[in-house]
Structure formats: C-alpha cells, structure tokens
Design a protein around this motif. Structure first.
Motif, PDB file in Angstrom:
ATOM      1  N   THR A   1      14.698  11.166 -12.910  1.00  0.00           N
ATOM      2  CA  THR A   1      14.546  12.470 -12.264  1.00  0.00           C
ATOM      3  C   THR A   1      15.569  13.496 -12.718  1.00  0.00           C
ATOM      4  N   GLY A   2      16.690  13.022 -13.271  1.00  0.00           N
ATOM      5  CA  GLY A   2      17.773  13.935 -13.614  1.00  0.00           C
ATOM      6  C   GLY A   2      18.811  14.053 -12.514  1.00  0.00           C
ATOM      7  N   TRP A   3      18.514  13.535 -11.317  1.00  0.00           N
ATOM      8  CA  TRP A   3      19.477  13.563 -10.212  1.00  0.00           C
ATOM      9  C   TRP A   3      20.383  12.333 -10.296  1.00  0.00           C
ATOM     10  N   ALA A   4      21.647  12.511  -9.919  1.00  0.00           N
ATOM     11  CA  ALA A   4      22.631  11.431 -10.053  1.00  0.00           C
ATOM     12  C   ALA A   4      22.628  10.471  -8.870  1.00  0.00           C
ATOM     13  N   SER A   5      22.235  10.953  -7.700  1.00  0.00           N
ATOM     14  CA  SER A   5      22.327  10.144  -6.482  1.00  0.00           C
ATOM     15  C   SER A   5      21.159   9.177  -6.362  1.00  0.00           C
ATOM     16  N   PRO A   6      21.408   7.863  -6.377  1.00  0.00           N
ATOM     17  CA  PRO A   6      20.307   6.900  -6.208  1.00  0.00           C
ATOM     18  C   PRO A   6      19.686   6.958  -4.812  1.00  0.00           C
ATOM     19  N   VAL A   7      20.494   7.311  -3.813  1.00  0.00           N
ATOM     20  CA  VAL A   7      19.951   7.414  -2.449  1.00  0.00           C
ATOM     21  C   VAL A   7      18.932   8.548  -2.373  1.00  0.00           C
ATOM     22  N   TYR A   8      19.296   9.690  -2.952  1.00  0.00           N
ATOM     23  CA  TYR A   8      18.390  10.841  -2.957  1.00  0.00           C
ATOM     24  C   TYR A   8      17.107  10.514  -3.715  1.00  0.00           C
ATOM     25  N   VAL A   9      17.241   9.843  -4.842  1.00  0.00           N
ATOM     26  CA  VAL A   9      16.073   9.486  -5.655  1.00  0.00           C
ATOM     27  C   VAL A   9      15.177   8.504  -4.901  1.00  0.00           C
ATOM     28  N   PHE A  10      15.782   7.511  -4.231  1.00  0.00           N
ATOM     29  CA  PHE A  10      15.005   6.554  -3.438  1.00  0.00           C
ATOM     30  C   PHE A  10      14.205   7.286  -2.356  1.00  0.00           C
ATOM     31  N   LEU A  11      14.861   8.238  -1.698  1.00  0.00           N
ATOM     32  CA  LEU A  11      14.190   8.988  -0.633  1.00  0.00           C
ATOM     33  C   LEU A  11      13.036   9.825  -1.197  1.00  0.00           C
ATOM     34  N   LEU A  12      13.249  10.449  -2.366  1.00  0.00           N
ATOM     35  CA  LEU A  12      12.160  11.202  -2.997  1.00  0.00           C
ATOM     36  C   LEU A  12      10.977  10.285  -3.298  1.00  0.00           C
ATOM     37  N   GLY A  13      11.280   9.047  -3.694  1.00  0.00           N
ATOM     38  CA  GLY A  13      10.234   8.082  -4.017  1.00  0.00           C
ATOM     39  C   GLY A  13       9.376   7.676  -2.832  1.00  0.00           C
ATOM     40  N   LEU A  14       9.836   7.960  -1.613  1.00  0.00           N
ATOM     41  CA  LEU A  14       9.040   7.636  -0.423  1.00  0.00           C
ATOM     42  C   LEU A  14       7.763   8.467  -0.340  1.00  0.00           C
ATOM     43  N   LEU A  15       7.677   9.517  -1.184  1.00  0.00           N
ATOM     44  CA  LEU A  15       6.487  10.365  -1.173  1.00  0.00           C
ATOM     45  C   LEU A  15       5.229   9.553  -1.468  1.00  0.00           C
ATOM     46  N   LEU A  16       5.321   8.556  -2.325  1.00  0.00           N
ATOM     47  CA  LEU A  16       4.152   7.738  -2.666  1.00  0.00           C
ATOM     48  C   LEU A  16       3.535   7.132  -1.411  1.00  0.00           C
ATOM     49  N   ALA A  17       4.345   6.468  -0.611  1.00  0.00           N
ATOM     50  CA  ALA A  17       3.828   5.824   0.597  1.00  0.00           C
ATOM     51  C   ALA A  17       3.436   6.847   1.656  1.00  0.00           C
ATOM     52  N   GLN A  18       4.271   7.870   1.843  1.00  0.00           N
ATOM     53  CA  GLN A  18       4.017   8.843   2.901  1.00  0.00           C
ATOM     54  C   GLN A  18       2.744   9.627   2.617  1.00  0.00           C
ATOM     55  N   TYR A  19       2.494   9.963   1.349  1.00  0.00           N
ATOM     56  CA  TYR A  19       1.266  10.688   0.995  1.00  0.00           C
ATOM     57  C   TYR A  19       0.038   9.793   1.147  1.00  0.00           C
ATOM     58  N   THR A  20       0.150   8.555   0.683  1.00  0.00           N
ATOM     59  CA  THR A  20      -0.997   7.653   0.790  1.00  0.00           C
ATOM     60  C   THR A  20      -1.408   7.474   2.243  1.00  0.00           C
ATOM     61  N   LEU A  21      -0.431   7.296   3.118  1.00  0.00           N
ATOM     62  CA  LEU A  21      -0.712   7.033   4.533  1.00  0.00           C
ATOM     63  C   LEU A  21      -0.866   8.332   5.315  1.00  0.00           C
ATOM     64  N   THR A  22      -1.808   9.149   4.869  1.00  0.00           N
ATOM     65  CA  THR A  22      -2.178  10.384   5.569  1.00  0.00           C
ATOM     66  C   THR A  22      -3.691  10.404   5.740  1.00  0.00           C
ATOM     67  N   GLY A  23      -4.156  11.319   6.566  1.00  0.00           N
ATOM     68  CA  GLY A  23      -5.593  11.520   6.698  1.00  0.00           C
ATOM     69  C   GLY A  23      -6.243  10.774   7.838  1.00  0.00           C
ATOM     70  N   TYR A  24      -5.460   9.954   8.563  1.00  0.00           N
ATOM     71  CA  TYR A  24      -6.058   9.175   9.646  1.00  0.00           C
ATOM     72  C   TYR A  24      -6.375  10.021  10.877  1.00  0.00           C
ATOM     73  N   ASP A  25      -5.976  11.287  10.860  1.00  0.00           N
ATOM     74  CA  ASP A  25      -6.413  12.199  11.917  1.00  0.00           C
ATOM     75  C   ASP A  25      -7.920  12.444  11.839  1.00  0.00           C
ATOM     76  N   ALA A  26      -8.533  12.026  10.727  1.00  0.00           N
ATOM     77  CA  ALA A  26      -9.984  12.165  10.587  1.00  0.00           C
ATOM     78  C   ALA A  26     -10.720  11.494  11.743  1.00  0.00           C
ATOM     79  N   SER A  27     -10.194  10.382  12.236  1.00  0.00           N
ATOM     80  CA  SER A  27     -10.837   9.697  13.362  1.00  0.00           C
ATOM     81  C   SER A  27     -10.887  10.607  14.589  1.00  0.00           C
ATOM     82  N   ALA A  28      -9.871  11.449  14.755  1.00  0.00           N
ATOM     83  CA  ALA A  28      -9.876  12.403  15.869  1.00  0.00           C
ATOM     84  C   ALA A  28     -10.883  13.515  15.619  1.00  0.00           C
ATOM     85  N   HIS A  29     -10.916  14.041  14.391  1.00  0.00           N
ATOM     86  CA  HIS A  29     -11.818  15.149  14.084  1.00  0.00           C
ATOM     87  C   HIS A  29     -13.287  14.736  14.153  1.00  0.00           C
TER      88      HIS A  29
END
Length: 512
Positions: A222-250
């Motif tokens: 990524t070009g960023w030096a902090s491994p903690v920051y990079v790990f947190l950015l990487g959470l986007l994969l899981a957080q994005y995948t696990l979206t859309g379940y509000d469809a059951s409400a709609h």
C-alpha cells in the motif's frame, strides 16, 4: 358503513393487518416465502462476489493474514449489527425498512432522523449495486479476454457493466415471481459453487501453500508503513462482502409471516455467508501458485489467475464462469432490494420526482420506475473507473459506509428507547441494549476507517473519493433538508384509513 363495506376494509391476513397498522396498503404482491426472503439477502451478500472481487485488494492490503483473520473478526461485529436490525425489523415489517424504523424510534425530530437514514441507505444501496455488477463486469471481461481476446480495459468493463445493469433492470421489470425463483436457485448456486471451487482447488493443484503462509503471511503493497493501519484497511474485503442483508427488511411487504421471516432472513443470511465465505477464502489462498503473478494479472482479476495457475486454463475458466453466474444472481437481487427502498422512500416524498419513482406497474405490482433509477444510479457511480484505477475500492467503501450508518441508526435509537421499545415476535429480550451498543461503536469506527486514504503516496490514481461522494450526495440532502424539506417532510406518510387502504388494494386486484 354497512357490513359489506366493513368486510371489504378488513385486511385478508395478519401481514396485511400489521401493514395497515403501520399506515400502508398492501400494494406489492405478497408471494415470497421465508426461504425466498432469506435467499434475497444471501444472494446480495454473495461470497462469490464480494470475497473474490476484492481479493486482489486484500492481497495487497495485509495479504493472507489480514484476509483470513479479518473475516471472522468482522463477522462477529456484523452478527451484532444484524441482530440489532432483526429485532427492529420484527417490530416494523415494511419496505421502508431503516428510515421508517428511525422515524418511529426517534424520541424527537423523527423526521430528520428518518430523512438522513434514508439518504445514507439510498447511497449505500446504489453503491452496493454498482459494486456487485461492476465486479461481475470485471470478471466477465477477464473471461472474455482469456477466451476471445476481448481486452480487459476500463472502457470494455464499463460497457459490460451497462449491459448487465440493463439485463437486471429487465428481469426486475417482469415481476417478483421470476426474481424470487432465480434467487432461490442462486442460494444453491452459491453453496454448490463454493464446494466445487474449493474441492477443485484442493484436489487438482500439484502443490499448495503451507498453513503458515495462509494464516500468517502479511503483505503490504500500500505504501503505508504501519502494519496495523494496513491490516485495518484490509478489513474492507470482509465488511463489504457482508452487506446487503437489509434486503430481507425491504422485501417484508412481499413476504409471508414477515415479522418472523424478515428477521430470520437477516440473521441466517449472515451466518451461512460467514461459514461458506471463510471456507472459500482459505481454499483459494491455499491454492495460490504465484503470488506476485496473481497480483499483477493482465486480466485485472487475481482469482482468475489463481484458478488458471492452479488447475489449468480450461478448468480455471470453468471456475471463473461459476463466479460470474453467482455475481449476476447477486446483482439482480441487489437491484430488486434497491428498487424497493427507492419505492418506499419515494412513497413518502423524500426523493426528487417522488410521484414518478413511486409509481407501481399495475400488471406486475412491482415498482418498475424505481428499478431503473437503481440501475441508472449504479452505472453513474461506477463511471470514475474510466480514469481512476482505485474506483472499485472507493465504490465498495461508499457502499460499506452508507449502508452500515443506515443500519445502525435505528439500532442506536432502539438502545436509546430502552424499555419503551415495543418488541415484535422476534426479539433479543434483555440483550437488545448491549448488542445495539456494541454494534453502534463498531459502525462509528468503520465510518472513519473507510474514509481514510487506502494508498500512499496520495495521487489522483490512488485517491479514495468516498468522502467526496458522501459530501455531494449527503451534502445535497442536508441543504435540501434545511432549505425546504424540514418544512414539509414529516417522515413516513400514512396512506389513509382502513377503508382507504382497502380501496387501494381492491383497485390493484381488479387491475391485476
């Protein structure tokens, strides 16, 4: 009123009766089973879409360690958010979903809470539709490049995206039954697809990565030096995948026994996706033959390169087709859920041109105009990919931030309401406040996280335009609110008395 008029005004079943209590007529056809309701959310979560389309992002942003361990970490908090939403959904089973809940749960200024929840949900819904079908276009372009030499370029990908969105718009125009059938097929396609892909990746490759690589290798491109920051950015994969379940409400206004089926659809779609998604990620990562080669794949789709490297060209392309099929199912369901949210929000006058977007197709009893607004908005949001290589990650960030803020606002308001909250038949009992509090804290954290830069140095190519998208859309919504809407928008509107609601339903039946 004579006896016959009174009988005509009485709703036909408990679902319609509850909808009448919430102030709405049964305009949409209620034909969906509990399984179909679950299937919509499970299809939109689509582990074969989110996991795989962002896999290349994950390979550079934390690598295997961040992807494999980030998945259950994010999953734990997603379950809490889902539980909070499910409890509220049981109390208010209406297509408006989140923004309707916010209006009913707010102790004061309910209209303002409803307005901004609705706009967060709207931009999140459009972004997730864009992200899903954009991912399908990327994978389809990769397949066409491998099979026919149709080069994987931004222009070709956007063209394919437009075609896919038109197809999904047409499918949703034909009505609920065909979409419900395809969503049911989609559940088995996803589950069988994961088993086939993982099974092939276990059996066919001559060699696999060792466990220390899969569960411990950390990669930072990524070009960023902090491994903690990079790990947190990487959470986007899981957080994005696990979206859309509000469809059951709609979809609750189209679901039988909605006060129970809607909440169960939310929770079950998350749980099944969590298990199957983790199996998929682990299986794919074990099968990597050439890490750098996959990251730098000419097709722009690392999983496609992993498939081919591990199993050969023919089998690799077959696995790619399984993924494309799942992604197309996913995008179709996303357009469905998005259109219902637009329909409900427009029903309450909160979108420019609301009368047009709220219009129901009398033949199919579906909000056809809202379907095309969902598809058109998704295409518009994806267009920056023509000049920005990081546009896909930005679209997924917009989806995550928009949806999760909208998800958690009614959960937060339910916590504030405390013991005054009137639970539906599906509820968390005494655990409701604790679950809602933790869920709210998590969403506040990811709201900030996914607004931050994803690459360094920050250039026009690496810039995260998520804050700009929110500034434009939500800034416009805020200006509209303070300049005009606060004077006339009172939150979800009541369509009429029991007799008036029954008259609307009678007219639709006669026209149908």
């Amino acid at each position: 009123m004579d006896v016959s008029d009174k009988q005509a005004a009485e709703p036909a079943d408990e679902d319609s009766a509850r909808l009448h209590q919430l102030g709405y007529a049964q305009e949409l056809r209620r034909t969906m089973s509990a399984f179909s309701n679950f299937a919509v959310s499970f299809t939109i979560i689509s582990i074969l879409s989110g996991c795989l389309t962002l896999y290349g992002f994950g390979m550079k942003t934390g690598g295997p360690a961040a992807m494999i361990w980030g998945w259950p970490l994010v999953g734990l908090f997603v379950i809490l958010v889902g539980l909070g939403m499910a409890e509220v959904c049981s109390s208010y089973p209406t297509a408006g979903g989140l923004y309707y809940w916010a209006a009913k749960l707010a102790p004061r200024n309910g209209a303002a809470w409803s307005w901004f929840t609705g706009w967060f949900n709207l931009i999140g819904q459009i972004a997730v539709t864009a992200g899903i079908d954009f991912g399908a276009a990327l994978f389809l372009n990769a397949f066409l490049d491998l099979q026919f030499g149709f080069e994987a370029t931004p222009g070709h990908t956007i063209l394919l995206l437009a075609i896919i969105l038109v197809i999904h718009g047409l499918l949703n125009t034909f009505g609920v039954k065909i979409v419900a059938l395809l969503n049911s097929i989609s559940v088995w396609w996803h589950l069988a697809g994961v088993l086939v892909i993982v099974g092939v990746l276990i059996i066919v490759p001559e060699k696999h990565q060792d466990a220390s690589f899969v569960f411990g290798e950390f990669v930072n491109n990524t070009g960023w030096a902090s491994p903690v920051y990079v790990f947190l950015l990487g959470l986007l994969l899981a957080q994005y995948t696990l979206t859309g379940y509000d469809a059951s409400a709609h979809m609750t206004e189209e679901t039988k026994n909605a006060a129970k089926a809607g909440p169960r659809g939310i929770i079950n779609s998350i749980l099944v996706s969590l298990v199957a998604g983790w199996i998929l990620l682990i299986g794919l990562t074990f099968a990597i033959q050439n890490y750098e080669g996959a990251v730098g794949s000419e097709t722009g789709v690392p999983p496609a390169q992993i498939f081919i490297d591990a199993t050969g060209a023919t089998t690799g392309k077959f696995l790619l087709l399984i993924c494309i099929g799942a992604q197309l199912f996913c995008g179709m369901a996303s357009v469905t859920a998005n259109s219902r949210m637009i329909y409900a929000f427009a029903r309450d006058g909160a979108i420019p041109g609301s009368k047009f977007w709220h219009r129901i197709n009398k033949r199919t009893q579906t909000p056809t105009n809202a379907v095309w607004l969902a598809a058109g908005g998704a295409l518009l949001l994806a267009l920056p990919y023509l000049w920005s290589a990081t546009a896909y990650a930005a679209v997924t960030s917009i989806a995550v931030v928009g949806l999760y803020v909208a998800y958690v606002i009614p959960v937060f308001l339910r916590v504030r309401k405390g013991d005054d909250f009137e639970p539906g038949p599906w509820n968390l009992g005494r655990w409701g406040k604790l679950v809602g509090t933790v869920a709210t804290v998590w969403v506040c954290f990811i709201f900030v996280l996914f607004m931050l830069p994803q690459g360094s140095p920050i250039t026009i190519d690496s810039f995260n335009y998520t804050p700009i998208a929110f500034l434009v859309v939500l800034g416009g919504a805020a200006v509209w609110w303070f300049a005009s809407a606060r004077k006339w928008f009172t939150g979800p509107k009541v369509q009429g008395s029991e007799e008036e609601l029954a008259a609307v339903e009678k007219e639709l039946k006669e026209l149908g």
